[in-house]
Design an enzyme around this catalytic site. Sequence first.
Site, PDB file in Angstrom:
ATOM      1  N   LEU A   1       0.788  -1.229   0.000  1.00 56.21           N
ATOM      2  CA  LEU A   1       0.000   0.000   0.000  1.00 56.21           C
ATOM      3  C   LEU A   1       0.822   1.281   0.000  1.00 56.21           C
ATOM      4  CD1 LEU A   1      -2.711  -1.880   0.970  1.00 56.21           C
ATOM      5  CD2 LEU A   1      -3.376   0.440   0.325  1.00 56.21           C
ATOM      6  N   CYS A   2       2.031   1.259   0.491  1.00 55.37           N
ATOM      7  CA  CYS A   2       2.879   2.455   0.411  1.00 55.37           C
ATOM      8  C   CYS A   2       3.154   2.782  -1.057  1.00 55.37           C
ATOM      9  CB  CYS A   2       4.182   2.237   1.170  1.00 55.37           C
ATOM     10  SG  CYS A   2       3.948   2.119   2.951  1.00 55.37           S
ATOM     11  N   ASP A   3       3.628   1.798  -1.800  1.00 53.28           N
ATOM     12  CA  ASP A   3       3.927   1.973  -3.223  1.00 53.28           C
ATOM     13  C   ASP A   3       2.647   2.304  -4.006  1.00 53.28           C
ATOM     14  OD1 ASP A   3       5.516   2.016  -5.521  1.00 53.28           O
ATOM     15  OD2 ASP A   3       6.226  -0.032  -5.298  1.00 53.28           O
TER      16      ASP A   3
ATOM     17  N   TYR B   1       1.739   5.853  -3.291  1.00 54.50           N
ATOM     18  CA  TYR B   1       2.714   6.742  -3.933  1.00 54.50           C
ATOM     19  C   TYR B   1       2.433   6.849  -5.427  1.00 54.50           C
ATOM     20  CZ  TYR B   1       7.378   8.847  -4.634  1.00 54.50           C
ATOM     21  OH  TYR B   1       8.427   9.674  -4.933  1.00 54.50           O
TER      22      TYR B   1
END
Length: 180
Positions: free
Chosen positions: A119-121, A124
């Site tokens: 979920l970070c990627d 982003y």
Amino acid sequence: ELEKLGLRDDVDLHVYEVPVEYQTVQRLIPALWKKHSPQLVVHVGVSGMATTVILEKRGHNVGYEGLDNCHFCPGSQCCVEGGPECIDSAIDMDAVCRRVSALGLDVTVTVSKDAGRYLCDFTYYTSLYQSRGRSAFVHVPPLGKPYSAEQLGRALQAIIEEMLEVLEHSEDKINCQHEH
């Protein structure tokens, strides 16, 4: 912690907690861009593998196979169908890293090209796509491993102020080139 510290006087800081949910990210990130029309959005995520503060250079569109907090994964395993495979931030993360490291904070800052296909990627890439590159992502280690909330807050404050500085200087160059 960053909310307590704030940023320079000419910067409006808006802090949101984004749930670890693909569908929420797909709705919320474009809505926040539309609502605020910011100069820059900086996402911050905790990585259990991080031992430094990591400036992410690039978001990836495909390869999302992990289930989110709602036990959901996009069927397409991508952020934006038909979008480019990768999008790089418009911010020179190497320059930001050098400038922040030169400040002598008690935090180590490094740079990465892979935010991890979770979920970070996903967040982003979604933000980079929405903003045409005017986004950043910073991975931080869990609290106390090795940095305190205060150390991370001061580091984020310095990083964001340097990102704004780098962004403003790159816009000046772009504007000068367009005038000729």
